[in-house]
Design a protein around this motif. Structure first.
Motif, short mmCIF file in Angstrom:
data_model
loop_
_atom_site.label_atom_id
_atom_site.label_comp_id
_atom_site.label_asym_id
_atom_site.label_seq_id
_atom_site.Cartn_x
_atom_site.Cartn_y
_atom_site.Cartn_z
N LEU A 46 -4.46 10.84 0.50
CA LEU A 46 -4.26 9.49 -0.02
C LEU A 46 -5.35 8.49 0.33
O LEU A 46 -5.24 7.31 0.01
CB LEU A 46 -2.92 8.95 0.49
N GLY A 47 -6.40 8.93 1.00
CA GLY A 47 -7.40 8.00 1.52
C GLY A 47 -8.57 7.67 0.63
O GLY A 47 -9.34 6.76 0.92
N ASP A 48 -8.72 8.35 -0.49
CA ASP A 48 -9.84 8.10 -1.39
C ASP A 48 -9.44 7.04 -2.41
O ASP A 48 -9.18 7.33 -3.58
CB ASP A 48 -10.27 9.40 -2.08
N LEU A 49 -9.41 5.79 -1.98
CA LEU A 49 -8.89 4.71 -2.82
C LEU A 49 -9.75 4.42 -4.04
O LEU A 49 -9.24 4.03 -5.08
CB LEU A 49 -8.71 3.44 -1.99
N ASN A 50 -11.07 4.59 -3.94
CA ASN A 50 -11.90 4.36 -5.11
C ASN A 50 -12.06 5.62 -5.97
O ASN A 50 -12.75 5.61 -6.98
CB ASN A 50 -13.27 3.78 -4.73
N GLU A 51 -11.41 6.69 -5.55
CA GLU A 51 -11.34 7.97 -6.27
C GLU A 51 -12.72 8.49 -6.67
O GLU A 51 -12.93 8.98 -7.78
CB GLU A 51 -10.42 7.83 -7.48
N ASP A 52 -13.67 8.42 -5.70
CA ASP A 52 -15.01 8.95 -5.96
C ASP A 52 -15.21 10.33 -5.35
O ASP A 52 -16.31 10.87 -5.37
CB ASP A 52 -16.08 7.98 -5.45
N GLY A 53 -14.14 10.90 -4.79
CA GLY A 53 -14.22 12.24 -4.22
C GLY A 53 -14.65 12.26 -2.76
O GLY A 53 -14.82 13.33 -2.19
N GLU A 54 -14.84 11.11 -2.16
CA GLU A 54 -15.26 11.02 -0.76
C GLU A 54 -14.40 10.01 0.00
O GLU A 54 -13.99 9.01 -0.56
CB GLU A 54 -16.72 10.58 -0.66
N ILE A 55 -14.17 10.30 1.26
CA ILE A 55 -13.52 9.33 2.15
C ILE A 55 -14.66 8.55 2.80
O ILE A 55 -15.51 9.13 3.47
CB ILE A 55 -12.68 10.04 3.23
N SER A 56 -14.69 7.23 2.58
CA SER A 56 -15.84 6.45 3.03
C SER A 56 -15.42 5.07 3.54
O SER A 56 -14.25 4.70 3.50
CB SER A 56 -16.83 6.29 1.88
N LEU A 57 -16.43 4.31 3.98
CA LEU A 57 -16.21 2.94 4.41
C LEU A 57 -15.63 2.10 3.27
O LEU A 57 -14.82 1.20 3.50
CB LEU A 57 -17.52 2.32 4.90
N ILE B 224 -6.52 -4.68 -0.18
CA ILE B 224 -5.16 -4.58 -0.73
C ILE B 224 -4.16 -5.26 0.20
O ILE B 224 -3.29 -6.01 -0.24
CB ILE B 224 -4.77 -3.10 -0.98
N PHE B 225 -4.30 -5.00 1.49
CA PHE B 225 -3.41 -5.63 2.47
C PHE B 225 -3.55 -7.16 2.43
O PHE B 225 -2.55 -7.88 2.38
CB PHE B 225 -3.70 -5.11 3.88
N ALA B 226 -4.78 -7.64 2.42
CA ALA B 226 -5.02 -9.09 2.40
C ALA B 226 -4.46 -9.72 1.13
O ALA B 226 -3.84 -10.79 1.17
CB ALA B 226 -6.51 -9.38 2.53
N ASP B 227 -4.67 -9.07 -0.01
CA ASP B 227 -4.14 -9.59 -1.28
C ASP B 227 -2.62 -9.63 -1.25
O ASP B 227 -2.01 -10.59 -1.73
CB ASP B 227 -4.61 -8.74 -2.46
N ASP B 228 -2.02 -8.60 -0.68
CA ASP B 228 -0.56 -8.54 -0.58
C ASP B 228 -0.05 -9.67 0.30
O ASP B 228 0.95 -10.33 -0.02
CB ASP B 228 -0.12 -7.19 -0.03
N VAL C 6 -1.96 6.05 3.94
CA VAL C 6 -2.24 7.34 4.57
C VAL C 6 -1.25 7.72 5.66
O VAL C 6 -1.09 8.90 5.97
CB VAL C 6 -3.70 7.44 5.08
N ASN C 7 -0.56 6.74 6.25
CA ASN C 7 0.47 7.09 7.24
C ASN C 7 1.85 7.20 6.59
O ASN C 7 2.84 7.45 7.26
CB ASN C 7 0.48 6.09 8.41
N ARG C 8 1.89 6.99 5.28
CA ARG C 8 3.08 7.19 4.45
C ARG C 8 4.31 6.43 4.94
O ARG C 8 5.41 6.95 4.94
CB ARG C 8 3.36 8.68 4.29
N ASN C 9 4.11 5.15 5.27
CA ASN C 9 5.24 4.33 5.69
C ASN C 9 5.69 3.37 4.58
O ASN C 9 6.54 2.53 4.79
CB ASN C 9 4.93 3.56 6.97
N GLY C 10 5.10 3.49 3.39
CA GLY C 10 5.53 2.70 2.25
C GLY C 10 4.70 1.49 1.92
O GLY C 10 4.88 0.88 0.87
N ILE C 11 3.78 1.11 2.80
CA ILE C 11 2.91 -0.05 2.54
C ILE C 11 1.50 0.25 3.02
O ILE C 11 1.29 1.05 3.92
CB ILE C 11 3.43 -1.34 3.22
N ILE C 12 0.54 -0.44 2.40
CA ILE C 12 -0.85 -0.33 2.85
C ILE C 12 -1.08 -1.47 3.83
O ILE C 12 -0.79 -2.63 3.53
CB ILE C 12 -1.82 -0.41 1.67
N GLN C 13 -1.58 -1.11 5.00
CA GLN C 13 -1.78 -2.10 6.04
C GLN C 13 -3.02 -1.74 6.85
O GLN C 13 -3.63 -0.69 6.63
CB GLN C 13 -0.53 -2.19 6.92
#
Length: 178
Positions: free
Chosen positions: A148-159, A168-172, A103-110
Motif C-alpha cells: 500500500l505504500g506506492d501512493l503515486n503508483e510509479d512502481g517504487e517506494i520513495s520519498l 493527504i493527512f494534512a488535507d484531511d 500501510v499500517n492498515r488502521n483505516g486512516i492515513i496519518q
C-alpha cells in the motif's frame, strides 16, 4: 525448499494481475484470517503459501490447528485446490479493500504511515532491498509498505510516497470539522 517457495511466490505475484474472484467470500475480513490473530495480512498470505508447499512435500512448520484452518478456509477461488493462486486472491483482496497509503492498515492515513514508508525507503537505499515480494517479506511492516505504500503508483517506494501520505493527512486535518 527456499527456491521452491520463491518460485511459488513469484507465481502468486504474477497471477495477482489476473482478475480473480474469491469464491468463499463472506461479509468479514476475518473470514480470511488464517492464523486467527484478528487481523488479515501478510501472515495469512504466507500460511496459504506454506500450505501449498506442504502439499508439495516441503513440510509444515505450524500447528496442526493452523493446518486444519488453512485446509478449510484457504481455497479462496473455489477451484478445489489451495495454491499460489489463492494467495494471489488474498493479496488482490487486501489491495482492493484497503486505503492506498494506509500501510499500517488502521483505516486512516496519518504521519505514522509516512514514517513507515520513509523508513522502508531508507532501508531500501541502504541495503538495496528487492521491491518484489520474497519469502521473508510477509512481516506486517514490510508487507504493508509494499502492498500500500506506492501512493503515486510509479512502481517504487520513495520519498515522494511519504510526502504524499503527509499531504493527504494534512488535507484531511484541514477539512475536518471540530
Amino acid at each position: 525448499m527456499k527456491k521452491i517457495l520463491s518460485a511459488i511466490l513469484t507465481g502468486a505475484i504474477a497471477v495477482s494481475a489476473m482478475p480473480l474472484g474469491i469464491a468463499n467470500a463472506v461479509d468479514s475480513d476475518l473470514s480470511y484470517d488464517m492464523d486467527l490473530n484478528g487481523f488479515v495480512g501478510g501472515a495469512d498470505v504466507q500460511l496459504i503459501l506454506d500450505y501449498f508447499a506442504y502439499t508439495q512435500k516441503c513440510g509444515w512448520d505450524h500447528s496442526e490447528e493452523l493446518l486444519n484452518i488453512v485446509a478449510e478456509k484457504g481455497d479462496l477461488n473455489g477451484d478445489g485446490k489451495i495454491n499460489a493462486t489463492d494467495a494471489s486472491c488474498l493479496l488482490t483482496y487486501l489491495k482492493e479493500t484497503t486505503l492506498l497509503g494506509d500501510v499500517n492498515r488502521n483505516g486512516i492515513i496519518q504521519p505514522s504511515d509516512a514514517a513507515r514508508i520513509l523508513s522502508y525507503y531508507v532501508d531500501a537505499q541502504t541495503y538495496t532491498l528487492n521491491l518484489d515480494y520474497g519469502y521473508e517479506d510477509f512481516d506486517e511492516f514490510t508487507f504493508g509498505v509494499k502492498l500500500l505504500g506506492d501512493l503515486n503508483e510509479d512502481g517504487e517506494i520513495s520519498l515522494d510516497d511519504a510526502s504524499i501520505a503527509l499531504r493527504i493527512f494534512a488535507d484531511d486535518q484541514a477539512t475536518r470539522e471540530y
